[in-house]
Design a protein around this motif. Structure first.
Motif: not given
Length: 429
Positions: A36-62
């Motif tokens: 993610a860092l290599k493809l975008t050059g953005e230090p925050a890119a790994p954070v977006w991966l973390l948020l993407a991983e957490l999103t299903p729990t926040l939206c679809l847990a029930p």
């Protein structure tokens, strides 16, 4: 004629599958963050991966909870592993064709996050179905050991692969790990211990899930509830890890090698504690498990003391020893997790644990945001001290509850759905 797989053998198969899953997960995390860092050059890119991983729990847990309770859990976990393997294989094909981009990594992280939320409760329910009450802690300890070992191995392998292995090959290996886990699940048979879903009063919305969470916390002792301890400890593990870079750099003035050694010391401590739990709970009588559950609050108090001492570490050797001890003490989570497992009827297991996963994810996000803001104002050492104070309060509350219950930490059952036959220790709000 197919040979019947005994429960002990089935637990071994689940344990081996868990190792494969965590190797794959650790490798994907390390490799994905680097790419993610290599493809975008953005230090925050790994954070977006973390948020993407957490999103299903926040939206679809029930929804996840309902699926876990209404479908065959072994088959569900198998299908999840196959889907994760296909997703990783798809990324491998894209990388081989030269078409890998950042949004593919985001999509993969989302699929893996959804898979984790379906697979983990399904597998823990299978462990409970296959284990007697006296052997449940031992089975969970073995799962914990493979989790630590798999995560360490996977992250290390992913880090090496980021520089020295083509991305296509690395993601193909990750897909193979998930396929291996799926194949091992095919050999697992739950037998007569399997419980069908029961029509109990646990709803399928976010609000219903939150009511379920608060109901179980109240029913299991309120502030002394093991559910509360599990949620807090699980969130604190991630918070400790997020604080470590800033603490190492700003407070201790360590280099990258010393930071890496601290991180490894935590994992080694957790692995050693997990192996010790396996040994202590090996007796079929369950005496070791009973002793550990009666004294679980001691682990919380030790963790609080070690955390406070770590905040005042005077040198690298001291910090290394204390952080290894912190990794060891965090295995208290396994003991409390077993207490929660025995209090939840299998018919609503998925919905209850999906509800707690939702609450835990929200708590992690709140802690991440709070820590990120606080680091601009206060020292990381002070934040560690605040965490130590919270843990000390939890430990004191648990100790008082143990004394009030005559040495038994787990509260007595306080009711159950009429549609489900009582089993030892189970409770409903």
């Amino acid at each position: 004629m197919t040979r019947r797989v005994r429960p002990a053998e089935a637990i071994s198969l689940l344990t081996a599958g868990n190792l494969a899953i965590w190797v794959a997960g650790g490798a994907r995390f390390a490799l994905g963050s680097w790419l993610a860092l290599k493809l975008t050059g953005e230090p925050a890119a790994p954070v977006w991966l973390l948020l993407a991983e957490l999103t299903p729990t926040l939206c679809l847990a029930p929804v996840f909870g309902l699926l876990i309770d209404r479908l065959d859990r072994r088959r569900l976990a198998f299908c999840v592993d196959v889907v994760r393997a296909l997703a990783a294989a798809g990324v491998a094909v894209a990388a081989a064709a030269g078409g890998l981009d950042f949004w593919m990594l985001v999509g993969l992280a989302t699929v893996m996050g959804a898979g984790d939320q379906l697979s983990t409760p399904s597998r823990t329910a299978l462990v409970r179905q296959l284990s007697s009450e006296g052997r449940l802690l031992s089975a969970n300890a073995r799962i914990s050991v493979t989790t630590q070992l798999g995560s360490m191995t996977g992250v290390a392998a992913g880090g090496v692969a980021a520089d020295g292995v083509p991305a296509a090959v690395a993601f193909a290996a990750i897909a193979a790990c998930y396929l291996l886990s799926a194949c091992l699940l095919l050999a697992v048979r739950t037998g007569s211990r399997a419980a069908a879903a029961q029509p109990v009063a646990v709803g399928g919305s976010v609000l219903a899930g939150l009511r379920t969470v608060t109901g179980y916390v109240r029913a299991a002792g309120g502030w002394s509830s093991p559910f509360l301890v599990v949620v807090v400890l699980a969130a604190f593990i991630k918070t400790y890890n997020s604080l470590l870079p800033a603490f190492s750099h700003e407070v201790m003035h360590f280099g990258s090698a010393q930071f890496g050694a601290l991180d490894a010391a935590y994992a080694v401590g957790g692995l050693a504690a997990g192996l010790a739990l396996v040994r202590l709970t090996a007796a079929r009588s369950g005496a070791g498990s009973e002793m550990l559950q009666r004294r679980a609050h001691v682990g919380l108090l030790v963790l609080a003391v070690l955390t406070g001492a770590f905040a005042f570490s005077g040198g690298f050797g001291t910090a290394l020893a204390l952080y290894c001890g912190i990794g060891t003490a965090f295995q208290t989570l396994t003991v409390y997790m077993v207490a929660c497992q025995t209090l939840v009827p299998l018919g609503v297991y998925g919905r209850v644990f999906s509800g707690f996963n939702f609450v835990g994810t929200v708590l992690v996000l709140v802690l991440y945001g709070t820590v990120a803001a606080a680091l601009h104002v206060v020292s990381p050492a002070l934040i560690y001290l605040l965490l130590a104070a919270v843990l000390a309060c939890l430990g004191i509350v648990q100790a008082r509850a143990a004394v009030a219950n005559g040495g038994t930490r787990v509260p007595a059952p306080v009711g159950r759905p009429t549609s489900e036959r009582p089993t030892s220790g189970e409770m409903t709000p």
